[in-house]
Design a protein around this motif. Structure first.
Motif, PDB file in Angstrom:
ATOM      1  N   CYS A   1       0.814  -1.216   0.000  1.00 21.93           N
ATOM      2  CA  CYS A   1       0.000   0.000   0.000  1.00 21.93           C
ATOM      3  C   CYS A   1       0.853   1.274   0.000  1.00 21.93           C
ATOM      4  N   GLY A   2       2.061   1.180   0.548  1.00 20.53           N
ATOM      5  CA  GLY A   2       2.947   2.349   0.514  1.00 20.53           C
ATOM      6  C   GLY A   2       2.872   3.255   1.733  1.00 20.53           C
ATOM      7  N   THR A   3       2.073   2.885   2.719  1.00 20.54           N
ATOM      8  CA  THR A   3       1.992   3.700   3.938  1.00 20.54           C
ATOM      9  C   THR A   3       3.375   3.873   4.568  1.00 20.54           C
ATOM     10  N   CYS A   4       4.126   2.776   4.609  1.00 19.80           N
ATOM     11  CA  CYS A   4       5.444   2.840   5.263  1.00 19.80           C
ATOM     12  C   CYS A   4       6.343   3.867   4.597  1.00 19.80           C
ATOM     13  N   THR A   5       6.370   3.859   3.265  1.00 21.60           N
ATOM     14  CA  THR A   5       7.234   4.825   2.572  1.00 21.60           C
ATOM     15  C   THR A   5       6.725   6.246   2.742  1.00 21.60           C
ATOM     16  N   SER A   6       5.416   6.419   2.638  1.00 20.18           N
ATOM     17  CA  SER A   6       4.928   7.801   2.691  1.00 20.18           C
ATOM     18  C   SER A   6       5.099   8.410   4.082  1.00 20.18           C
ATOM     19  N   ASP A   7       5.161   7.593   5.128  1.00 18.89           N
ATOM     20  CA  ASP A   7       5.325   8.135   6.481  1.00 18.89           C
ATOM     21  C   ASP A   7       6.764   8.046   6.993  1.00 18.89           C
ATOM     22  N   CYS A   8       7.672   7.588   6.163  1.00 14.67           N
ATOM     23  CA  CYS A   8       9.056   7.389   6.619  1.00 14.67           C
ATOM     24  C   CYS A   8       9.836   8.702   6.554  1.00 14.67           C
ATOM     25  N   PRO A   9      10.401   9.129   7.699  1.00 12.87           N
ATOM     26  CA  PRO A   9      11.134  10.395   7.697  1.00 12.87           C
ATOM     27  C   PRO A   9      12.377  10.356   6.796  1.00 12.87           C
ATOM     28  N   ILE A  10      12.989   9.191   6.684  1.00 15.96           N
ATOM     29  CA  ILE A  10      14.209   9.099   5.876  1.00 15.96           C
ATOM     30  C   ILE A  10      13.870   9.185   4.387  1.00 15.96           C
TER      31      ILE A  10
END
Ligand code: SF4
Ligand code: SF4
Lengths: 170, 299
Positions: A35-44
């Protein structure tokens, strides 16, 4: 990773995902539906376009073992666990990435920073080399002496780890 | 004040290495609150900084510290959320998984230690709220910091991952805010409060970690806070010592003093700034000190 390297087709290891999923924290790897939630919320990820946790998870799922373990981007994860708390599928993203780092380290891919931390630990029990002057200053500041680390006994407790063997064999 | 019991004081590595001001102020404040701190008779790193190399190594290192505290029969109190989270996670993992416990105990046996799972681990924020209690903290305040507007940064490792730490809601952490209010100061909200400080990748990619610091500082500045309050040594280094690097790198000025919560509380308890390690801070806190000096203590 250079341009050439990234466009070269990579070997696939179909068993790899099961290897990751049997480690503590990796159990939910196969549940990821990208879904991409992890990437969109990742500060790095916001500050580095090569760092994409969703892509790392996908690469692990399809078995791009060598490509992941040789990569430098793996070490950019800040272990903030934002992804882990927000993944709708319960994938412990940061823990999967930690498992991958551990696998990379066992193959000898260890960034210099971690070599230093480990060597300090083995010498003093602390991961940082605390300067003598700071230790002496504690007294002037009225602070009690620092608890002592016993390097011999630390070595004894970790001697059977794969990690310790990798470092010894170098 | 009446005694509230003995605790094994777990300093960790980062505080003695670079953040003495946190230790100085925490000891002062805890002593005033009647807490009896016992030093670790032996110590090694909690294992968190080495977890990227080996999870098992981290388990052994933290279990070892837990076993030392168990031998002394004392619960652990930490100042660093990283140590707190790591010790707590290991405690939970070994308590719940008998075969893992046996495996780790096999390693500890070499040095005459055993993990049983009989002690608890708390971070100072949780300890202040649950064991000391807000009433008692409020009673200890003789200089309420009314009118002081501060921002807070709780740090990721105090509450994430939620599933393992079971302390705060990581999306809306309240402990530090509540503790700030107990001093009479007011907390100001700002954008992206729960965003990571980037400390764990400082030394791997400074550009990214300093960019995260810059973003945080600019949000805090726009919100009009006079200081930032932290409860983590690593977050503190990022916002205090590295604020100067950010200012240089991006050619901007922030000038936001960064205080440990224990310093803020100490000031509200009427302790002199030099006893709380305020002179150790890199960003000059003189404006805040001047403000605090002008408050008349209520006796
Ligand atoms: S948030 Fe979870 S499900 Fe979504 S892409 Fe990331 S790991 Fe997959
Ligand atoms: S834990 Fe790593 S991947 Fe997950 S949000 Fe934080 S930096 Fe990104």
């Amino acid at each position: 990773m250079s341009e050439n390297e990234s466009t070269k087709p990579s070997k696939i290891n179909p068993r790899f995902r099961y290897e990751v999923a049997k480690m503590p924290g990796g159990e939910k790897l196969l549940q990821c539906f990208q879904c991409g939630t992890c990437t969109s919320d990742c500060p790095i990820a916001r500050f580095n376009e090569k760092y994409r946790p969703r892509t790392i998870i996908h690469m692990a799922q399809i078995g791009l073992k060598d490509k992941i373990l040789d990569s430098e981007f793996l070490w950019l994860c800040a272990s903030c666990f934002t992804c882990t708390d927000r993944c709708p599928q319960g994938v412990e993203v940061a823990n999967v990435i930690r498992i991958l780092k551990n696998m990379a380290a066992e193959e000898g891919h260890i960034p210099q920073l971690f070599r230093e931390l480990l060597s300090n630990l083995l010498k003093t029990g602390y991961v940082y080399e605390i300067p003598e002057s700071r230790i002496r200053r504690r007294e002037t500041l009225g602070l009690p002496p620092l608890p002592k680390g016993d390097s011999e006994s630390i070595l004894k407790t970790i001697q059977d780890l794969k990690m310790a063997r990798v470092l010894n064999s170098e | 004040m009446e005694k509230v019991g003995k605790y094994m004081f777990f300093l960790g590595c980062t505080i003695p290495y670079r953040v003495t001001s946190y230790e100085i102020s925490a000891r002062k404040v805890l002593q005033r609150l009647g807490v009896d701190l016992v030093e670790m008779p032996e110590f090694n790193c909690c294992g968190l900084p080495l977890e990227p190399l080996s999870h098992e190594l981290t388990l052994i290192l933290s279990a070892r510290n837990l076993a030392v505290a168990e031998r002394e029969g004392l619960d652990i109190l930490t100042l660093c959320p990283g140590c707190f989270g790591t010790l707590k996670k290991t405690n939970k993992a070994l308590r719940e998984d008998k075969s893992l416990k046996e495996e780790i105990n096999g390693c500890l046996k070499e040095v005459g230690l055993e993990f049983k799972g009989s002690v608890n681990v708390k971070h100072i924020s949780q300890f202040l709220i649950e064991d000391i209690g807000l009433d008692r903290i409020k009673k200890s305040v003789i200089k309420p910091l009314r009118g002081l507007r501060v921002a807070e940064h709780s740090g990721c490792h105090l509450s994430r991952p939620r599933k393992y730490l079971e302390f705060e809601d990581p999306e809306n952490p309240k402990a530090l805010k509540t503790l700030i209010e107990a001093t009479g100061a007011k907390y100001v909200e700002y954008m992206d409060e729960t965003e990571c400080c980037g400390a764990t990748i400082a030394g791997i990619d400074d550009k990214i970690s300093l960019s995260l610091v810059r973003e945080k500082l600019s949000h805090i500045k726009s919100a009009g806070a006079e200081a930032l309050i932290t409860m983590c040594p690593s977050c503190h280094i990022m916002y205090d010592a590295n604020q100067i690097r950010v200012e240089r790198m991006f050619k901007e000025t922030y000038g936001i003093p960064v205080l440990h919560y224990t310093q803020l509380l100490g000031l509200a308890m009427g302790m002199p700034p030099e006893e709380l390690g305020l002179d150790e801070l890199r960003v000059n806190p003189s404006k805040i000190m001047k403000y605090v000096m002008e408050i008349k203590p209520r006796l």
